[in-house]
Design a protein around this motif. Structure first.
Motif, mmCIF file in Angstrom:
data_model
loop_
_atom_site.group_PDB
_atom_site.id
_atom_site.type_symbol
_atom_site.label_atom_id
_atom_site.label_comp_id
_atom_site.label_asym_id
_atom_site.label_seq_id
_atom_site.Cartn_x
_atom_site.Cartn_y
_atom_site.Cartn_z
ATOM 1 N N LEU A 1 5.372 37.688 2.408
ATOM 2 C CA LEU A 1 4.536 36.815 2.971
ATOM 3 C C LEU A 1 5.064 35.867 3.995
ATOM 4 C CD1 LEU A 1 1.969 35.837 -0.074
ATOM 5 C CD2 LEU A 1 1.710 37.726 2.069
ATOM 6 N N PRO A 2 4.455 35.346 5.094
ATOM 7 C CA PRO A 2 4.930 34.393 5.994
ATOM 8 C C PRO A 2 5.179 32.956 5.186
ATOM 9 C CG PRO A 2 3.056 35.224 7.177
ATOM 10 C CD PRO A 2 3.208 35.828 5.604
ATOM 11 N N GLY A 3 4.544 32.704 4.245
ATOM 12 C CA GLY A 3 4.389 31.294 3.369
ATOM 13 C C GLY A 3 5.724 31.545 2.533
ATOM 14 N N ILE B 1 11.494 29.913 1.575
ATOM 15 C CA ILE B 1 12.755 30.381 1.275
ATOM 16 C C ILE B 1 13.618 29.285 2.482
ATOM 17 C CG2 ILE B 1 14.271 32.137 1.331
ATOM 18 C CD1 ILE B 1 12.287 33.826 0.362
ATOM 19 N N GLN B 2 13.473 29.538 3.537
ATOM 20 C CA GLN B 2 14.065 28.751 4.539
ATOM 21 C C GLN B 2 14.245 27.307 4.224
ATOM 22 O OE1 GLN B 2 11.652 29.746 7.760
ATOM 23 N NE2 GLN B 2 12.943 31.566 8.401
ATOM 24 N N SER B 3 13.116 26.554 3.787
ATOM 25 C CA SER B 3 13.165 25.118 3.491
ATOM 26 C C SER B 3 13.961 24.812 2.383
ATOM 27 C CB SER B 3 11.741 24.699 3.046
ATOM 28 O OG SER B 3 11.761 23.402 2.842
ATOM 29 N N ASN C 1 11.036 36.280 -6.222
ATOM 30 C CA ASN C 1 12.351 36.187 -7.095
ATOM 31 C C ASN C 1 13.447 35.179 -6.460
ATOM 32 O OD1 ASN C 1 15.472 37.401 -7.532
ATOM 33 N ND2 ASN C 1 14.173 37.800 -9.407
ATOM 34 N N VAL C 2 13.672 35.168 -5.140
ATOM 35 C CA VAL C 2 14.312 34.363 -4.360
ATOM 36 C C VAL C 2 14.051 32.827 -4.375
ATOM 37 C CG1 VAL C 2 15.318 33.741 -2.051
ATOM 38 C CG2 VAL C 2 15.185 36.227 -3.028
#
Length: 329
Positions: free
Chosen positions: A166-168, A173-175, A209-210
């Motif tokens: 999902l985009p969220g 993950i990026q944050s 999971n990430v």
């Protein structure tokens, strides 16, 4: 300013998507969307994507649920999307987002009772396909993915739809990776080594999971990346400031010097320390990326509360020292 005057101090915190948070003034509901004023911009969130809305203003209502009804339109399109100058025509025109434009047909949604169908076991050349390998939900065929080992991605079978990330989840993950000191290249290297995919290629389950691994702080940079980073830092380059560090600096800068007096007048300062909840500046939040706003606010509150306690302790200690020095004269 006009919206603040019209709608009052309805300062709320909207939790939506994959635990993302936005804070601003509640304007109202329109066409199954909640509209929030953050700084000078209006943001809208689908009611189907909202987890909760709570009061964010200091006081007795802080943290309590905010009442809203998505089935009603409490504001109009003229207020939310006022006419703007169109340079193509030289006239004022109202520009509506597609989701609110009545001239754009919306895809029909057919509601049906979910049907789950499992395939019987069958013998194929080269092996047996067990019944639990596939499942059909609402007419879509999905693969049942086995628990992952060391984060590796299972190879999907041909013709089987696997739910994409999902985009969220990608934003989260990026944050989290930036907060852990990862660059975009570090993150892609880690994902390729452990999942065989870049961020866009992960499945929904792998994304979850990430996120869990970053939250548990069980993720470390790949060996090559760690060595390169160590070499880079040894050359004297300053470390990168992440959003949590910036929140701490903002909290110290905005803490009032009156908290020194709170340590002297302790019967006023101590209750104020526990009852008054520090809140970050709206301007600072609006300048923070939406996916990092939750982390910024949590770090700000912790740093501001610590700074208040430190100033109260210094005020109290300084007063006692002054009292003892003057009493000894």
């Amino acid at each position: 300013m006009a919206f603040s005057f019209l709608f009052g101090d309805n300062n709320v915190q909207v939790r939506h998507g994959d635990q993302q948070v936005a804070q601003g003034e509640f304007i109202g509901t329109y066409m199954n969307h909640v509209h929030i004023l953050v700084g000078e911009n209006i943001y809208y969130y689908s009611c189907d994507d909202i987890i909760s809305i709570t009061y964010a203003s200091e006081g007795l209502s802080y943290g309590k649920g905010f009442d809203y009804d998505c089935s009603k339109n409490t504001v109009t399109a003229d207020i939310l999307f006022p006419p703007e100058f169109d340079p193509m025509t030289g006239e004022m025109a109202q520009i509506l987002p597609d989701v609110f434009n009545p001239d754009i047909p919306k895809p029909a949604v057919e509601k049906a009772t979910p049907v789950v169908q499992e395939f019987p076991a069958k013998i194929e050349a080269g092996g047996v396909s067990a019944a639990e390998d596939f499942v059909i939900i609402d007419g879509v065929k999905y693969a049942k993915v086995a628990p992952e080992k060391d984060g590796a991605q299972a190879e999907p079978n041909a013709g089987v739809s696997v739910r994409a990330i999902l985009p969220g989840q990608k934003s989260a993950i990026q944050s989290l990776s930036r907060a852990a000191g990862f660059t975009n290249n570090d993150l892609n290297t880690y994902l390729i080594q452990n999942y065989g995919q870049t961020l866009d290629g992960l499945s929904h389950k792998q994304g979850t999971n990430v996120i869990n691994k970053f939250q548990a702080e069980s993720v470390s940079k790949p060996a090559g990346v760690r060595n390169n980073q160590a070499t880079y830092n040894n050359t004297g380059s300053a470390p990168q400031f992440n959003v949590c560090h910036q929140a701490g600096l903002d909290a110290v800068a905005s803490t009032s010097p009156l908290w020194y007096g709170g340590g002297i007048i302790y019967y006023v300062g101590v209750p104020a320390y526990f009852l008054s909840k520090p809140q970050p500046n709206h301007y600072a939040i609006s300048n923070t990326a939406p996916e990092e706003q939750l982390l910024y606010m949590e770090c700000y509150k912790t740093a501001a509360q610590n700074e208040r306690g430190k100033r109260m302790a210094l005020g109290c200690g300084g007063f006692l020292l002054f009292f003892m020095m003057t009493a000894g004269m």
